[in-house]
Design a protein around this motif. Structure first.
Motif, mmCIF file in Angstrom:
data_model
loop_
_atom_site.group_PDB
_atom_site.id
_atom_site.type_symbol
_atom_site.label_atom_id
_atom_site.label_comp_id
_atom_site.label_asym_id
_atom_site.label_seq_id
_atom_site.Cartn_x
_atom_site.Cartn_y
_atom_site.Cartn_z
ATOM 1 N N ALA A 69 8.971 -31.703 26.869
ATOM 2 C CA ALA A 69 7.584 -32.136 27.014
ATOM 3 C C ALA A 69 6.620 -31.321 26.157
ATOM 4 O O ALA A 69 5.641 -31.857 25.650
ATOM 5 C CB ALA A 69 7.165 -32.051 28.487
ATOM 6 N N VAL A 70 6.887 -30.029 25.986
ATOM 7 C CA VAL A 70 5.904 -29.139 25.365
ATOM 8 C C VAL A 70 6.236 -28.799 23.907
ATOM 9 O O VAL A 70 5.340 -28.791 23.054
ATOM 10 C CB VAL A 70 5.768 -27.836 26.198
ATOM 11 C CG1 VAL A 70 4.877 -26.829 25.501
ATOM 12 C CG2 VAL A 70 5.241 -28.163 27.580
ATOM 13 N N LEU A 71 7.482 -28.508 23.603
ATOM 14 C CA LEU A 71 7.824 -27.986 22.284
ATOM 15 C C LEU A 71 7.550 -28.926 21.107
ATOM 16 O O LEU A 71 7.175 -28.435 20.044
ATOM 17 C CB LEU A 71 9.274 -27.506 22.256
ATOM 18 C CG LEU A 71 9.544 -26.219 23.024
ATOM 19 C CD1 LEU A 71 11.005 -25.828 22.913
ATOM 20 C CD2 LEU A 71 8.670 -25.093 22.535
ATOM 21 N N PRO A 72 7.707 -30.234 21.230
ATOM 22 C CA PRO A 72 7.406 -31.061 20.049
ATOM 23 C C PRO A 72 5.979 -30.882 19.527
ATOM 24 O O PRO A 72 5.739 -31.003 18.331
ATOM 25 C CB PRO A 72 7.637 -32.490 20.548
ATOM 26 C CG PRO A 72 8.673 -32.336 21.605
ATOM 27 C CD PRO A 72 8.328 -31.034 22.291
ATOM 28 N N ASP A 73 5.041 -30.563 20.401
ATOM 29 C CA ASP A 73 3.656 -30.375 19.973
ATOM 30 C C ASP A 73 3.315 -28.912 19.719
ATOM 31 O O ASP A 73 2.483 -28.610 18.860
ATOM 32 C CB ASP A 73 2.696 -30.916 21.045
ATOM 33 C CG ASP A 73 2.858 -32.403 21.252
ATOM 34 O OD1 ASP A 73 3.176 -33.105 20.270
ATOM 35 O OD2 ASP A 73 2.690 -32.864 22.391
ATOM 36 N N ALA A 74 3.906 -27.988 20.465
ATOM 37 C CA ALA A 74 3.475 -26.596 20.430
ATOM 38 C C ALA A 74 4.378 -25.678 19.612
ATOM 39 O O ALA A 74 3.968 -24.574 19.267
ATOM 40 C CB ALA A 74 3.363 -26.061 21.855
#
Length: 133
Positions: free
Chosen positions: A88-93
């Motif tokens: 949920a988080v790593l693709p953007d952050a």
């Protein structure tokens, strides 16, 4: 041979536990390199991060839980939650060319609300990325 009227096996396939833009760390040496790099302890997890400096754009992520987290059922639950948070988080952050290791914490990773886990991961990544500037 598939009987007529049987549901299509390919319909409704879910994406893998780690997104297409992320690769999973599997070799022990990669985990050890990340352990020697920078880290940030959060209430719900510990995040280790390392810039590979190899010019590749892939983001790699690993997951681990020690026996302190609990029995096999508790460890697997914590790792499943960490995988979902990473997806949920790593693709953007995440930054291209970095390795991340998410380490579960005893009695916390499996019990906290999912939004808290996501918030902790974002905070840790912000801290780690600002530390390298």
């Amino acid at each position: 041979m598939v009987p007529p009227g049987a549901p299509d096996r390919d319909a409704g396939n879910q994406p893998p536990a780690v997104s297409v833009c992320l690769q999973t760390l599997v070799e022990r040496a990669d985990f050890l390199r990340a352990a020697r790099a920078q880290w940030k302890a959060m209430p719900s997890m510990v995040v280790q991060a390392r810039d590979r400096k190899d010019g590749e754009a892939t983001v790699r992520v690993g997951f681990t839980c020690s026996k302190k987290v609990g029995n096999a059922v508790a460890r697997n639950r914590a790792k499943r939650r960490l995988r979902e948070v990473a997806r949920a988080v790593l693709p953007d952050a995440a930054r291209p060319g970095w390795d991340y290791v998410l380490i579960g914490r005893a009695n916390v990773t499996g019990a906290l609300p999912f939004e808290t886990l996501k918030s902790d991961l974002r905070t840790a990544l912000t801290h780690l990325h600002n530390k390298t500037k």
